[in-house]
Each structure stands twice: as structure tokens, then as C-alpha cells.
Design a protein around this motif. Structure first.
Motif, PDB file in Angstrom:
ATOM      1  N   ASP A 280       0.817  -1.219   0.000  1.00 14.85           N
ATOM      2  CA  ASP A 280       0.000   0.000   0.000  1.00 14.85           C
ATOM      3  C   ASP A 280       0.851   1.269   0.000  1.00 14.85           C
ATOM      4  O   ASP A 280       0.349   2.344  -0.321  1.00 14.85           O
ATOM      5  CB  ASP A 280      -0.912   0.037   1.238  1.00 14.85           C
ATOM      6  CG  ASP A 280      -1.984  -1.038   1.185  1.00 14.85           C
ATOM      7  OD1 ASP A 280      -2.383  -1.409   0.057  1.00 14.85           O
ATOM      8  OD2 ASP A 280      -2.413  -1.499   2.252  1.00 14.85           O
ATOM      9  N   PHE A 281       2.117   1.142   0.342  1.00 16.35           N
ATOM     10  CA  PHE A 281       2.927   2.351   0.524  1.00 16.35           C
ATOM     11  C   PHE A 281       3.821   2.630  -0.675  1.00 16.35           C
ATOM     12  O   PHE A 281       4.315   1.721  -1.322  1.00 16.35           O
ATOM     13  CB  PHE A 281       3.762   2.226   1.800  1.00 16.35           C
ATOM     14  CG  PHE A 281       2.900   2.177   3.025  1.00 16.35           C
ATOM     15  CD1 PHE A 281       2.424   3.350   3.587  1.00 16.35           C
ATOM     16  CD2 PHE A 281       2.513   0.965   3.578  1.00 16.35           C
ATOM     17  CE1 PHE A 281       1.588   3.318   4.696  1.00 16.35           C
ATOM     18  CE2 PHE A 281       1.678   0.923   4.687  1.00 16.35           C
ATOM     19  CZ  PHE A 281       1.223   2.100   5.238  1.00 16.35           C
ATOM     20  N   ARG A 282       3.988   3.914  -0.940  1.00 14.43           N
ATOM     21  CA  ARG A 282       4.768   4.339  -2.102  1.00 14.43           C
ATOM     22  C   ARG A 282       6.243   4.490  -1.773  1.00 14.43           C
ATOM     23  O   ARG A 282       7.079   4.539  -2.668  1.00 14.43           O
ATOM     24  CB  ARG A 282       4.271   5.715  -2.571  1.00 14.43           C
ATOM     25  CG  ARG A 282       2.878   5.722  -3.109  1.00 14.43           C
ATOM     26  CD  ARG A 282       2.454   7.158  -3.447  1.00 14.43           C
ATOM     27  NE  ARG A 282       3.369   7.801  -4.384  1.00 14.43           N
ATOM     28  CZ  ARG A 282       3.359   7.627  -5.685  1.00 14.43           C
ATOM     29  NH1 ARG A 282       2.494   6.800  -6.225  1.00 14.43           N
ATOM     30  NH2 ARG A 282       4.205   8.259  -6.452  1.00 14.43           N
ATOM     31  N   PHE A 283       6.576   4.621  -0.494  1.00  9.11           N
ATOM     32  CA  PHE A 283       7.924   5.049  -0.125  1.00  9.11           C
ATOM     33  C   PHE A 283       8.218   4.555   1.290  1.00  9.11           C
ATOM     34  O   PHE A 283       7.371   4.649   2.172  1.00  9.11           O
ATOM     35  CB  PHE A 283       7.967   6.591  -0.159  1.00  9.11           C
ATOM     36  CG  PHE A 283       9.335   7.184  -0.038  1.00  9.11           C
ATOM     37  CD1 PHE A 283      10.200   7.222  -1.116  1.00  9.11           C
ATOM     38  CD2 PHE A 283       9.754   7.725   1.178  1.00  9.11           C
ATOM     39  CE1 PHE A 283      11.462   7.790  -1.004  1.00  9.11           C
ATOM     40  CE2 PHE A 283      11.014   8.284   1.303  1.00  9.11           C
ATOM     41  CZ  PHE A 283      11.864   8.312   0.205  1.00  9.11           C
TER      42      PHE A 283
ATOM     43  N   PHE B 137      10.548  11.592   1.646  1.00  9.31           N
ATOM     44  CA  PHE B 137       9.635  11.436   0.513  1.00  9.31           C
ATOM     45  C   PHE B 137       9.578  12.730  -0.299  1.00  9.31           C
ATOM     46  O   PHE B 137       9.632  12.706  -1.538  1.00  9.31           O
ATOM     47  CB  PHE B 137       8.247  11.071   1.043  1.00  9.31           C
ATOM     48  CG  PHE B 137       7.211  10.846  -0.015  1.00  9.31           C
ATOM     49  CD1 PHE B 137       7.416   9.933  -1.044  1.00  9.31           C
ATOM     50  CD2 PHE B 137       6.006  11.547   0.020  1.00  9.31           C
ATOM     51  CE1 PHE B 137       6.443   9.720  -2.016  1.00  9.31           C
ATOM     52  CE2 PHE B 137       5.035  11.340  -0.944  1.00  9.31           C
ATOM     53  CZ  PHE B 137       5.258  10.429  -1.965  1.00  9.31           C
TER      54      PHE B 137
ATOM     55  N   ARG C   9       2.383   7.082   2.195  1.00 10.26           N
ATOM     56  CA  ARG C   9       1.645   7.172   0.938  1.00 10.26           C
ATOM     57  C   ARG C   9       0.795   8.423   1.017  1.00 10.26           C
ATOM     58  O   ARG C   9       0.523   8.936   2.099  1.00 10.26           O
ATOM     59  CB  ARG C   9       0.778   5.934   0.687  1.00 10.26           C
ATOM     60  CG  ARG C   9      -0.201   5.632   1.784  1.00 10.26           C
ATOM     61  CD  ARG C   9      -1.085   4.467   1.386  1.00 10.26           C
ATOM     62  NE  ARG C   9      -1.810   3.948   2.537  1.00 10.26           N
ATOM     63  CZ  ARG C   9      -2.814   3.094   2.442  1.00 10.26           C
ATOM     64  NH1 ARG C   9      -3.200   2.654   1.251  1.00 10.26           N
ATOM     65  NH2 ARG C   9      -3.431   2.661   3.522  1.00 10.26           N
ATOM     66  N   CYS C  10       0.394   8.908  -0.102  1.00 12.75           N
ATOM     67  CA  CYS C  10      -0.364  10.149  -0.138  1.00 12.75           C
ATOM     68  C   CYS C  10      -1.708   9.977   0.558  1.00 12.75           C
ATOM     69  O   CYS C  10      -2.463   9.064   0.238  1.00 12.75           O
ATOM     70  CB  CYS C  10      -0.553  10.579  -1.588  1.00 12.75           C
ATOM     71  SG  CYS C  10      -1.245  12.224  -1.713  1.00 12.75           S
TER      72      CYS C  10
ATOM     73  N   THR D 199       0.241  11.685  -6.331  1.00  8.56           N
ATOM     74  CA  THR D 199      -0.892  10.786  -6.499  1.00  8.56           C
ATOM     75  C   THR D 199      -0.583   9.648  -7.448  1.00  8.56           C
ATOM     76  O   THR D 199      -1.312   8.661  -7.493  1.00  8.56           O
ATOM     77  CB  THR D 199      -2.108  11.558  -7.045  1.00  8.56           C
ATOM     78  OG1 THR D 199      -1.759  12.098  -8.323  1.00  8.56           O
ATOM     79  CG2 THR D 199      -2.488  12.688  -6.118  1.00  8.56           C
ATOM     80  N   GLY D 200       0.494   9.784  -8.210  1.00 12.20           N
ATOM     81  CA  GLY D 200       0.848   8.717  -9.127  1.00 12.20           C
ATOM     82  C   GLY D 200      -0.074   8.665 -10.331  1.00 12.20           C
ATOM     83  O   GLY D 200      -0.123   7.652 -11.034  1.00 12.20           O
TER      84      GLY D 200
END
Lengths: 125, 125, 125, 125
Positions: free
Chosen positions: D12-15, D48, D90-91, D123-124
Motif C-alpha cells: 500500500d505504501f509508495r515510499f 519522501f 503514501r499520499c 498521487t501517481g
């Protein structure tokens, strides 16, 4: 849930705690670091707990006492050194922030009943 | 007394400890706060103490363990975020700083003899 | 070099600064963390600098101001929460500790002459 | 509002950002102080922001950049020294906590439009 965007007024609070801002509380942005605001909340929380006798107790299951389980802070304005602050606290709502505190069995890790005298001290009823 | 202005070299140190600088370690000057340098020294000191078994012990007079009695730091250069540091320690001299640590009787407040195994671990002889 | 083991008395100091100890200043030993003592020194140093006008100035070579180059602290006793402290400062010696501060050219990194008014404010002569 | 009591999983996490717990992060309770958890959140947030180029920019109205306006932390478990943590971001949601960050006009104090490239990075999409 309380709407933190309404500004409570001074009589809403049960307890006030003075905080002298330290130069070292500032960060590289030149204002009081956002993390340090939580240390101010901690200071009033501890001061309030001491004032109402909300310290560690030895219960049947071992040591019991308060523990923060959740907290929220809304940054309404920047704070700069030098400053003298007053931080207000009331049960279930703190000016500019909110901390959820449980009464914890430190040794067993469970959450026992809050002792009746503490419940009264906290809620005033 | 050691002249801290001589720069010791890497082989002079018995123990190294990595420190990852945090953004929050900076102050309003935009560099790592002078106070935080001492937290870096604390980190290596604790890491070294753990590595050689220099923790709290229960002696005949109660709990015994290390306590800092004096420390000095010479700021040779500014440090900025982001940075990965290595802090070296050796007995009686620390790179960029000096801490005097005693073995203390926590309960009695006296300074008992350092246990022989610790003395050997510290001095290497 | 001053012998820090002689205890200076109150009239020896030019400037005093109150410090309210915070609960969060304590560490896992249950006393005020050794690193935080240096934040107390920083507080009095900044307060003194502000009082005598010892802030950042724009000189011919760019911005100039004070910078700590070395400091020493002798821990005479443990401090516990809650406590109200007074920290005294005088030029070239601080109660319980010593900080060497230079007047720095922030942009050029050199150490220019201390402006005459500051020299007088610091030494009182 | 996101239910923080559901445990997000790693994808679930981007970073992710590593945090090495310091001994000095502990308080008198012998665990990592509740305030310091927010410094860990700050570390991942800055990491981030740097990774996606979300730093200070000079816009038409002056300097612009991110500013935290609100944050919440749910303490799911105590943390003790020594420990190596990984903090995910994550955002709009952070593991174990939530920070509301705005894009701020530092000089004017207003909140301008988020630049399109940042919006996409966050947001990707």
C-alpha cells in the motif's frame, strides 16, 4: 467526534500549563518544529495528571497508569522563539490537539477499569 | 590531558557507531544543532557499553552502572542534513569530544570499584 | 584555564536565565538526560546574546554572528522533573560548564574581528 | 475518513524510510517517547518530499513549499531501544499516523495551487 475547527474559549478548559519556548525548539524553517508542539501537549498532560493524582499506582495486577494511545494536532499558527505559551487541557479535548489516553496495566499490558476517584477527577462529575 | 586539536586517525579507535542524521536534528541556523552532537556521542557511548557488557549490574551495594560526569566537544565543522556519520570511541578519548564516565552505585550514590572484567574490556589489557 | 571544580558564587555571574524542566527532558534513567543539560546552556547563551545585542549582523564580508566552537559540562548533580532552574552565564566561564563562542563570518566561514561594542558588552570593560 | 485501525499492508505504501532508534529517544518510561514517534514521521515525510522534488520553490508570489497543518498518530505498540524501523508513506495516509500537508506561500502565508508536476508525483496519476 469533536470538531477541532471550532475555537474553544478559555473557560472551556479545566487546567492550564505555562510553556516557555526554547530557542532549540526551532527547526531549520526558523519556527517551532511541528514535533515539539507535541512535547508541549505532553507537558500539560503530565502537569494535569500530577495535579489530579493520575500517576502510577500499584493495583492487583501490578503497576497501572496512563498511556497515550492516539493524538492529533491541528497547527493553527506558527510559533516563534521567543514566546511564552499557555496550554489548556480538558478531558476528551485539548486546545489545538487531542490525545487519547488509557489507563494501562503496565506489567500485564491490559487496560483495567479506571479507578473511581480518577474518573471523577477527570470528568468533574 | 589529550590535545584534542591533534586529529586522531581511524585505527586509534576501538569502536565505531553509525549515526543517520535526521532532518529534525537541524536548528534555526540550518545546521545540526550543537546540542544534538552530544546525542550522537551518547549513541556511540551506549552502543560501546552494550558491546562490552557495560550495562547495569546488581552488586553488593545495589545497582551499579556507568554515569557521565563530564564531557567536552570541539566543533571542527558544521554538519548538515542529509548525512551519514560514523562516530568513533576509545577509552579516555572520543573523536571530536571527550566524556568522563564513572561506574556508579545508583542506589547509594557512591563510586565503587570498576569490576575487573569491565576494566579489561575498556582498556584492552 | 579556569578550574571548574571551584564553585563560583552567584555574584560571579553577569546574567541569569530561568529554565523550566520538562517531563520529556528525562531519559530512560529517570533523570534529566545529559544531552539536555546542553540545551539549557544554549538557552542561557542565546538569552544573553539577545540581551547584549549579540545577534547576526551584516558586515562588509556578509553575515556575521556567534558560533559555538567548543563546550564542556561538568555534571555536579542529577536533575529530576519537576524543577525550576536558574542558569548563570559570564564571559569565559559558565556555571557547571564552559562554551567557547567565536564571532563568525557565516558566508565566508572566517572569524572577523569582534565589533567593539560587543567586546565591551561581553567583558564589561 | 480513513479507518486507521485497518492495518495497511506493505504494497500500500509508495515510499519507505529507515529509522535507527537512538537510546536518547527513550523517556522516563523506558520506551520510545510518544513525541519522538512524530519525529520519525517527519523523517519519512522529508525523505519522501526530497525524493519527489517536493522542496521549496520560488513562485510568482515568493517562496512556496510544504507545511504540515494537522497530524494524527495511533500508537499500536510500544517501541524500545535498540530497534531498526521502516516507516512507510503514501499520499493521504501514513502507516500508524496521518499528516495533512499543504503547499504554502511562505512569504505571503496563502496556499497557492499545487504545481502540476508535484500533484502527479504525489498521487501517481
Amino acid at each position: 467526534m469533536t470538531d477541532h475547527r471550532t475555537h474553544p474559549t478559555r473557560p472551556d478548559f479545566r487546567f492550564w500549563w505555562p510553556v516557555t519556548v526554547r530557542w532549540g525548539d526551532m527547526d531549520a524553517m526558523g519556527h517551532i518544529n511541528n514535533v515539539v508542539h507535541f512535547q508541549y501537549l505532553e507537558s500539560v498532560r503530565i502537569g494535569f495528571a500530577d495535579a489530579i493524582g493520575w500517576g502510577i499506582r500499584t493495583g492487583s495486577g501490578g503497576r497501572q497508569g496512563p498511556a497515550v494511545v492516539s493524538q492529533t494536532y491541528h497547527y493553527r499558527r506558527q510559533v516563534f522563539y521567543p514566546a511564552e505559551l499557555e496550554v489548556g487541557v480538558r478531558c476528551r479535548e485539548v486546545r489545538g490537539g487531542s490525545s487519547v489516553v488509557v489507563w494501562l496495566d503496565y506489567d500485564g499490558g491490559r487496560a483495567p477499569e479506571i479507578p473511581p476517584d480518577l474518573r471523577q477527577a477527570l470528568t468533574g462529575s
